[in-house]
Motif scaffolding. Structure first.
Motif, PDB file in Angstrom:
ATOM      1  N   ILE A 704       0.665  -1.293  -0.040  1.00 32.42           N
ATOM      2  CA  ILE A 704      -0.104   0.073  -0.051  1.00 32.42           C
ATOM      3  C   ILE A 704       0.781   1.252  -0.116  1.00 32.42           C
ATOM      4  O   ILE A 704       1.665   1.504   0.886  1.00 32.42           O
ATOM      5  CB  ILE A 704      -1.047   0.032   1.407  1.00 32.42           C
ATOM      6  CG1 ILE A 704      -1.602  -1.252   1.184  1.00 32.42           C
ATOM      7  CG2 ILE A 704      -1.593   1.296   1.187  1.00 32.42           C
ATOM      8  CD1 ILE A 704      -2.515  -1.423   2.643  1.00 32.42           C
ATOM      9  N   GLN A 705       0.854   1.932  -1.139  1.00 30.99           N
ATOM     10  CA  GLN A 705       1.779   3.073  -1.315  1.00 30.99           C
ATOM     11  C   GLN A 705       0.916   4.399  -0.923  1.00 30.99           C
ATOM     12  O   GLN A 705      -0.074   4.814  -1.493  1.00 30.99           O
ATOM     13  CB  GLN A 705       1.967   3.422  -2.615  1.00 30.99           C
ATOM     14  CG  GLN A 705       3.098   2.146  -3.171  1.00 30.99           C
ATOM     15  CD  GLN A 705       3.846   2.618  -4.438  1.00 30.99           C
ATOM     16  OE1 GLN A 705       4.050   3.811  -4.752  1.00 30.99           O
ATOM     17  NE2 GLN A 705       4.478   1.624  -5.213  1.00 30.99           N
ATOM     18  N   LEU A 706       1.315   4.862   0.483  1.00 31.86           N
ATOM     19  CA  LEU A 706       0.204   5.972   1.054  1.00 31.86           C
ATOM     20  C   LEU A 706       0.802   7.065   0.522  1.00 31.86           C
ATOM     21  O   LEU A 706       1.356   8.095   1.380  1.00 31.86           O
ATOM     22  CB  LEU A 706       0.295   5.792   2.493  1.00 31.86           C
ATOM     23  CG  LEU A 706      -0.070   4.420   3.066  1.00 31.86           C
ATOM     24  CD1 LEU A 706      -0.103   4.502   4.437  1.00 31.86           C
ATOM     25  CD2 LEU A 706      -1.678   4.539   2.759  1.00 31.86           C
ATOM     26  N   ARG A 707       1.005   7.337  -0.909  1.00 30.00           N
ATOM     27  CA  ARG A 707       1.545   8.419  -1.448  1.00 30.00           C
ATOM     28  C   ARG A 707       0.603   9.113  -2.403  1.00 30.00           C
ATOM     29  O   ARG A 707      -0.324   8.458  -3.319  1.00 30.00           O
ATOM     30  CB  ARG A 707       2.933   8.145  -2.226  1.00 30.00           C
ATOM     31  CG  ARG A 707       3.900   7.756  -1.097  1.00 30.00           C
ATOM     32  CD  ARG A 707       5.220   7.155  -1.598  1.00 30.00           C
ATOM     33  NE  ARG A 707       6.365   6.855  -0.649  1.00 30.00           N
ATOM     34  CZ  ARG A 707       7.593   6.230  -0.989  1.00 30.00           C
ATOM     35  NH1 ARG A 707       7.661   6.004  -2.382  1.00 30.00           N
ATOM     36  NH2 ARG A 707       8.049   6.011   0.068  1.00 30.00           N
ATOM     37  N   SER A 708       0.676  10.060  -2.489  1.00 28.38           N
ATOM     38  CA  SER A 708      -0.136  11.163  -3.782  1.00 28.38           C
ATOM     39  C   SER A 708       0.854  11.906  -4.409  1.00 28.38           C
ATOM     40  O   SER A 708       2.013  12.340  -3.853  1.00 28.38           O
ATOM     41  CB  SER A 708      -1.220  12.016  -3.111  1.00 28.38           C
ATOM     42  OG  SER A 708      -0.385  13.153  -2.345  1.00 28.38           O
TER      43      SER A 708
END
Length: 751
Positions: A704-708
């Motif tokens: 899960i890449q918690l990036r924007s």
């Protein structure tokens, strides 16, 4: 004289034959302008022939020395409308600033609910517009009723006269679409010429470009020049008419838009040839691709630098030293302030042409560029917003005598302005139009208590509609688009006093070229969704669409309305919008001058999650209530204006560290588990375990890449269903790449 007249008649007959060879109507000649011999039309020489006029493949017809009552004349017709010319118009922003020649009308065939007729008639807000099983089929006519298990046949569009398809869109229309150009009296007859398209409906409406490139033998990477989300803009001209039918089942999805230009009778149009046109007009095709995907301003002088420090409550203005006529070809602005979001909404941009006391442009700086609220990067044909906050406008803004650009700082803090303006030459004439862009906002709406028609613009005068943008603050507590969607309502565009809209849509996202209330961020030459803070379509949302090849001219009046129709009752919703258009001097509109109270970024309120829509039956558990413990890295409750309670659990995650908590489950069963988490550029990467078992996301991945890409977003992370028993379960987040991990809540429900 009789002999000369006979020669002229013979040449007229030959000219008609040449027109026929081009696929043009002979009546185009009768509508041509007659010019005395000795004068020359632009691009034409005296004499008979087919000659280039201005552009490489735009042809004009002329014949010389027609003698009438002793006076010698030649004919000068307008350039022929070809696929090549339409490709050039796709990037011609300067063309929007003049009344079109030839003048045309734009209309949209769509699957809108046929019970909607006029504003005060029953059914105005009906919404059966393509889901299937509509009370009235969403077509012009039923050509063949379905019977014995066979699909029905329906008339989608029918045009008699010259025109062009300029946009198609669909949310996934099945069945078979057939498209005839210049159709025979009975196009479905076996002996009639075949349609240019007979195949999947969605492929023509939303993906036709690649098919026609292949048919022309071209290997061209068009990028997103023509196909933009669920729309396709490849223009298809026709000389004598258009007929489109659909064979399919009414109980299945059949959402569609087909936008068409209608030219005046007698306009010279060369009908699209799928095998030849794109090859013949390959230079224009490649130029359109380059211009749309890598936009630049038109010809202009050197940039004139703009700089100012604007104190609270003060204004700054600039005007060129030289008087007009002229045109703004590019305007770049960048604001610097302690609170940039506040400055971009609280600094008012006003642009006035020729001394108008009602500025033709009035909008907050950020919202004028379609970015608001805040800096949300995107690239389009008329606008670019850079990550550093530099915002560029390439809409052409002509003026006859004078120009004034003004910024008023309505915030409580100083703001620094940096930017530039590039001016170009302009010949002001009776076709010239002022650029207009006026923003309005309705804050604190009670949305969902009933359907409303929100006015975007009502104008009396003559001009061209060139698109719009919407900025919504949606405080819904439902975590899914099914339940928190704000844009179920249709667009309705009424031109020149018509009572039934000639553009009647099927949903707000459909107008903006996407489907099914998707929260994805995207940008294309003509459309974009640069902001959707989430979860799904809650929070702050910004959509835009620019109408260039599909612009809508109006000669007397224009009314642009969007229905406000969320899935659920939503108090406190804010809905701002701006319309980009051009108009002749003297045009009046319904714009109310903006007040300081309008120029605010409405704050999201605290709101509890709501178990309805896509979250029906869900149980919600806030991470702060689960008292998570970390093996490494600080855990705290931190303020977060996007979060449901305006705060969330923030873990400064270190690689290899774990965050553990206990998740209660009330009963045995199979459950889907969903995590509402903060995504931001520097966010961490994690995976989730439940009772020691790694959870797999619905897309099949575990990380899960918690990036924007830019701004923070609060998004759902969906996992595949798992079997659970009643009781307590250990939920563990394992850090794979370090960074902040912001957690709002987890929700579970039976699928």
């Amino acid at each position: 004289m009789i002999r000369q007249a006979h020669q002229a008649t013979t040449k007229l007959r030959c000219t008609r034959q040449k027109l026929g060879a081009l696929g043009l109507k002979a009546s185009a000649l009768e509508s041509a302008a007659f010019v005395p011999a000795g004068r020359q039309c632009a691009g034409l020489e005296p004499g008979f022939g087919l000659l280039a006029s201005g552009m490489k493949h735009a042809a004009s017809i002329a014949f010389g020395c027609l003698v009438v009552l002793g006076t010698s004349y030649m004919v000068c017709s307008a350039p022929v409308i070809t696929t090549g010319r339409l490709l050039e118009e796709m990037t011609d922003l300067a063309g929007l600033a003049r009344w079109p020649e030839p003048a045309y009308r734009t209309m949209q065939f769509s699957s809108y609910d046929r019970r909607s007729t006029t504003a005060e008639a029953p059914g105005w807000f009906s919404n059966a517009d393509g889901f299937g099983r509509e009370p009235i089929p969403g077509f012009l006519k039923v050509l063949r009723e379905p019977r014995d298990g066979q699909p029905g046949l329906y008339l989608v569009a029918e045009v008699n006269g010259p025109g062009a398809i300029v946009r198609g869109w669909s949310a996934g229309m099945g069945g078979t679409l057939r498209v005839w150009l210049d159709p025979a009296a009975a196009p479905e007859a076996a002996e009639a010429p075949p349609p240019i398209w007979e195949g999947p409906a969605y492929e023509f409406l939303a993906r036709r470009t690649q098919h026609f490139l292949k048919a022309a033998g071209l290997s061209v990477d068009a990028g997103d020049a023509f196909v933009q989300q669920d729309a396709d803009y490849l223009p298809i001209p026709f000389a004598r008419g258009l007929r489109v039918t659909w064979e399919g089942r009414l109980n299945e999805l059949h959402f569609y838009h087909l936008q068409v230009r209608l030219y005046p009778p007698g306009t010279a149009v060369r009908t699209f040839d799928p095998r030849k046109d794109l090859k013949e007009f390959e230079p224009q095709l490649r130029a359109a691709i380059a211009g749309l995907t890598k936009p630049v301003a038109g010809p202009a002088g050197e940039p004139i630098q703009l700089e100012a420090e604007i104190a609270p409550g003060r204004s700054w203005s600039w005007s060129p030293q030289a008087k007009g006529p002229g045109a703004v070809r590019e305007l770049k602005l960048r604001l610097r302030a302690d609170s940039l979001d506040t400055a971009l909404r609280g600094c008012l941009l006003q642009i006035a042409f020729d001394g108008s006391q009602r500025p033709q442009v009035e909008a907050p700086v950020g919202d004028f560029f379609g970015s608001g609220p805040g800096v949300n990067p995107f690239s389009s044909l008329p606008f670019t917003v850079e990550p550093d906050g530099t915002m560029s406008c390439r809409f052409v803004m002509p003026y006859e005598k004078s120009l004034r650009i003004e910024l008023v700082n309505y915030t409580a803090a100083p703001v620094r302005l940096e930017g530039s303006v590039r001016l170009g030459e302009w010949t002001w004439d009776e076709r010239s139009l002022y650029f207009r862009a006026k923003w309005r906002a309705d804050h604190d709406l009670l949305a969902g208590a009933g359907v409303l028609d929100l006015p975007y613009l009502v104008a009396i005068g003559k001009g061209v509609f060139a698109g719009c943008a919407a900025m919504v603050m949606n405080p819904s507590g439902v975590p899914t688009a099914g339940g928190n969607w704000w844009g179920e309502g249709d667009e309705k565009i009424l031109v020149d006093g018509e009572l039934t809209p000639s553009t009647f849509g099927t949903g707000s996202e459909d107008y903006f070229n996407y489907s099914w209330s998707r929260p994805d961020l995207f940008d294309h030459p003509y459309c974009g969704q640069p902001l959707d803070s989430g979860p799904d379509t809650a929070g702050y949302v910004s959509n835009h669409r620019f109408q260039v090849i599909d612009a809508i001219p109006f000669e007397q009046s224009l009314a642009v309305l969007f229905e406000l129709w969320p899935h659920n009752r939503t108090p406190g919703l804010s809905y701002a919008r701006i319309v980009y258009h051009y108009a002749r001097p003297g045009t009046v509109d319904d714009h109310r001058g903006l007040m300081p109270s309008d120029l605010k970024v409405p704050l999201l309120p605290a709101r509890e999650p709501v178990a309805t829509g896509g979250a029906a039956g869900a149980k919600f558990h806030f991470f702060e209530d689960l008292q998570p413990q970390a093996t490494a890295g600080k855990v705290q409750t931190a303020p977060m204006p996007l979060a449901s309670r305006l705060r969330l659990t923030l873990w400064q995650a270190e690689k290899g560290a774990q965050l553990k908590c206990t998740l209660p489950v009330e009963q045995d069963g199979r459950f889907g588990l969903h995590l509402v988490a903060l995504h931001r550029p520097e966010g961490g990467i994690v995976r989730v375990r439940l009772d020691g078992q790694t959870l797999v996301r619905t897309d099949g991945t575990e990380e899960i890449q918690l990036r924007s890409a830019h701004a923070p977003r609060l998004l759902n992370v969906h996992f595949r269903p798992v079997q659970l028993t009643a009781g307590s379960h250990e939920l563990v987040l394992e850090c794979l790449q370090p960074g902040p991990v912001g957690l709002d809540y987890v929700w579970i429900r039976k699928p």
